[in-house]
Design a protein around this motif. Structure first.
Motif, PDB file in Angstrom:
ATOM      1  N   ALA A 168      -6.191 -20.740  11.393  1.00 48.35           N
ATOM      2  CA  ALA A 168      -5.533 -21.752  12.232  1.00 48.35           C
ATOM      3  C   ALA A 168      -5.083 -22.941  11.393  1.00 48.35           C
ATOM      4  CB  ALA A 168      -6.494 -22.201  13.336  1.00 48.35           C
ATOM      5  N   SER A 169      -5.924 -23.312  10.403  1.00 41.83           N
ATOM      6  CA  SER A 169      -5.525 -24.437   9.548  1.00 41.83           C
ATOM      7  C   SER A 169      -4.339 -24.066   8.675  1.00 41.83           C
ATOM      8  CB  SER A 169      -6.724 -24.854   8.678  1.00 41.83           C
ATOM      9  OG  SER A 169      -7.088 -23.808   7.792  1.00 41.83           O
ATOM     10  N   ILE A 170      -4.259 -22.777   8.240  1.00 40.63           N
ATOM     11  CA  ILE A 170      -3.102 -22.343   7.441  1.00 40.63           C
ATOM     12  C   ILE A 170      -1.833 -22.392   8.280  1.00 40.63           C
ATOM     13  CG2 ILE A 170      -2.083 -20.381   6.256  1.00 40.63           C
ATOM     14  CD1 ILE A 170      -4.896 -19.567   5.386  1.00 40.63           C
ATOM     15  N   VAL A 171      -1.948 -21.908   9.538  1.00 43.35           N
ATOM     16  CA  VAL A 171      -0.767 -21.913  10.425  1.00 43.35           C
ATOM     17  C   VAL A 171      -0.329 -23.351  10.690  1.00 43.35           C
ATOM     18  CG1 VAL A 171       0.053 -21.341  12.749  1.00 43.35           C
ATOM     19  CG2 VAL A 171      -1.319 -19.690  11.453  1.00 43.35           C
ATOM     20  N   ILE A 192       2.640 -13.152   5.215  1.00 51.88           N
ATOM     21  CA  ILE A 192       2.016 -14.323   4.585  1.00 51.88           C
ATOM     22  C   ILE A 192       0.551 -14.416   4.975  1.00 51.88           C
ATOM     23  CG2 ILE A 192       2.058 -16.836   4.489  1.00 51.88           C
ATOM     24  CD1 ILE A 192       5.093 -16.692   4.813  1.00 51.88           C
ATOM     25  N   LEU A 193       0.259 -14.238   6.279  1.00 50.00           N
ATOM     26  CA  LEU A 193      -1.126 -14.354   6.730  1.00 50.00           C
ATOM     27  C   LEU A 193      -1.991 -13.159   6.273  1.00 50.00           C
ATOM     28  CD1 LEU A 193      -0.552 -15.692  10.371  1.00 50.00           C
ATOM     29  CD2 LEU A 193      -1.189 -16.977   8.323  1.00 50.00           C
ATOM     30  N   ILE A 211       2.034 -12.949  16.614  1.00 52.21           N
ATOM     31  CA  ILE A 211       2.076 -12.375  15.254  1.00 52.21           C
ATOM     32  C   ILE A 211       0.738 -11.635  15.026  1.00 52.21           C
ATOM     33  CG2 ILE A 211       2.246 -12.896  12.797  1.00 52.21           C
ATOM     34  CD1 ILE A 211       3.710 -15.471  13.566  1.00 52.21           C
ATOM     35  N   GLU A 212       0.868 -10.334  14.774  1.00 50.67           N
ATOM     36  CA  GLU A 212      -0.333  -9.521  14.546  1.00 50.67           C
ATOM     37  C   GLU A 212      -0.502  -9.280  13.039  1.00 50.67           C
ATOM     38  OE1 GLU A 212      -0.233  -5.947  16.775  1.00 50.67           O
ATOM     39  OE2 GLU A 212      -0.200  -6.961  18.746  1.00 50.67           O
ATOM     40  N   VAL A 213      -1.716  -9.485  12.580  1.00 41.65           N
ATOM     41  CA  VAL A 213      -2.030  -9.303  11.156  1.00 41.65           C
ATOM     42  C   VAL A 213      -3.091  -8.208  11.062  1.00 41.65           C
ATOM     43  CG1 VAL A 213      -2.810 -10.376   9.044  1.00 41.65           C
ATOM     44  CG2 VAL A 213      -1.515 -11.727  10.720  1.00 41.65           C
ATOM     45  N   GLY A 214      -2.823  -7.144  10.305  1.00 44.24           N
ATOM     46  CA  GLY A 214      -3.764  -6.044  10.153  1.00 44.24           C
ATOM     47  C   GLY A 214      -3.701  -5.069  11.300  1.00 44.24           C
TER      48      GLY A 214
END
Length: 424
Positions: free
Chosen positions: A48-51, A65-66, A86-89
């Motif tokens: 969340a902090s990266i976003v 990126i994530l 946005i789905e990651v993995g």
């Protein structure tokens, strides 16, 4: 006993493992689960902090990126207002651990981790705990076997010692085992063995002394009875019968003295007596035996001497010396009496070859003999002499001269002993 010790030790260890092992499994399972939840939550907050940082600079937020910021075994969904999720993995199958963290720009980040990873970690922990428990059981069994052997082997050894004592083998073993209680039992058994050995030695010594001391009076009595059987003269029969009765009295005295010494060898019955009478008696007893051997026995020296001792014991000492000269000596045997200081001395000598040099210093030891004899005559004679305060010595080896030293001073009477006798 070994099996019971091993089983009891193993049972205690298993109970301890069951109580503490189960508790440890529960605690570890909870700890691993809580750690996994905290890990997923921390991952959601980090994403969340990266976003937030990319949205503030109006930079793009993409799955590629994530994805570089997440481990491969996790799945995340980022929901930004006004944009598609946005789905990651890859989304995991089955039960999952999930955590959601909100961002400052209104976005939400949800991170999921398959619960199977937690299960695998719990399984590894259980395996480690199981291996530790197994090692503890093996160590407990080995320790129990060692302790059982340490306790059971000494008990078996002590049982064998007791069995040896019961079978008549009183030799102490002097073994100790490092266990105070068992060492105490071993001390008691060794002390009992030593007492039994002393008792057996005393009994054997009493039997040997009795056989030796009774042999001479019995031989003399037998000769007198033979004289009676071969004569028809009433006067001779009467004389020989009187001498035979004297021999019976000597036998009675010998038996009483043996029994008294067996109870307390220090007990004496010394009195003042006529030494000439004892010597005359011995000459009368032994002349037939010396006459049969073609030898003579004579007496010389001072007369009318009085000595202190037990007449029966003194007679036995002289009989042992006379018999010793008859068996091992040669020629005429002479009994000489003299006085030295406050002592009366009776010397017994013969014309034989004397005492061998190798036996000189050991002539009064038991089982020491120059020929095939019992080897206890002189030892018994010395004990009898010392019991009443006298002593028996070898004054000369060649020709042999043995001296019996007796006190000529009457013994002092103990007032306490006199009082005890009066009371009795």
């Amino acid at each position: 006993m070994r099996r019971r010790l091993i089983q009891s030790t193993l049972a205690v260890v298993l109970v301890v493992i069951a109580v503490f092992g189960v508790s440890l499994v529960i605690v570890e399972t909870r700890t691993i689960t809580e750690t996994a939840k905290e890990r997923v939550k921390s991952e959601a907050v980090r994403l969340a902090s990266i976003v937030d940082s990319r949205l503030l600079v109006e930079d793009k937020v993409t799955a590629e990126i994530l994805g570089d910021q997440m481990p491969d075994d996790r799945y995340a969904v980022v929901r930004i207002p006004g944009k598609p999720p946005i789905e990651v993995g890859s989304q995991p199958d089955g039960d999952v651990i999930s955590a959601t963290a909100p961002g400052e720009e209104g976005e939400t980040v949800t991170v999921q981790e398959p619960r199977s990873s937690v299960t695998e970690e719990v399984a590894r922990t259980l395996l480690i705990i199981g291996l530790v428990a197994l090692l503890a059981v093996i160590a407990a069994v080995l320790l129990a076997i060692r302790q059982a052997n340490r306790l059971a082997s000494p008990l078996t050894d002590l049982a064998e010692t007791a069995e040896r004592l019961g079978s008549g083998d009183p030799r102490p073993r002097h073994r100790r085992y490092g266990v105070p209680e068992l060492d105490r039992v071993a001390d008691v058994l060794d002390a009992s063995a030593e007492r039994i050995a002393r008792m057996l030695t005393a009994e054997r010594r009493l039997a040997a002394d009795a056989s030796h001391q009774l042999r001479t009076p019995l031989t003399a009595l037998s000769m007198r009875l033979e004289e009676i059987t071969v004569t028809d003269d009433p006067d001779t029969v009467k004389e020989e019968a009187t001498i035979a009765l004297t021999q019976v009295e000597r036998l009675t005295d010998v038996v009483e003295r043996l029994l008294t010494n067996s109870r307390d060898p220090r007990t004496g019955s010394a009195v003042t007596f006529d030494l000439d009478e004892v010597i005359k008696q011995q000459l009368a007893e032994w002349r037939p035996a010396y006459r049969s051997a073609g030898r003579a026995i004579v007496t010389s020296g001072k007369r009318d001497l009085r000595a202190v001792g037990t007449p029966g014991a003194v007679a036995q000492v002289l009989a042992a010396l006379i018999e010793n000269s008859l068996m091992h000596g040669g020629g005429t045997v002479a009994l000489r009496t003299r006085v030295t200081g406050n002592q009366v001395v009776v010397e017994v000598t013969d014309e034989g070859p004397g005492v061998p040099a190798e036996l000189g210093s050991r002539i009064f030891e038991r089982a020491i003999s120059g020929r095939n004899s019992t080897g206890i005559g002189l030892a018994v004679a010395r004990d009898l002499a010392e019991a009443d305060g006298g002593r028996l010595e070898m004054l000369q080896a060649k020709p042999p001269v043995f001296g019996l030293f007796l006190s000529s001073t009457p013994p002092r009477k103990d007032p306490d002993e006199e009082t005890r006798r009066t009371v009795r």
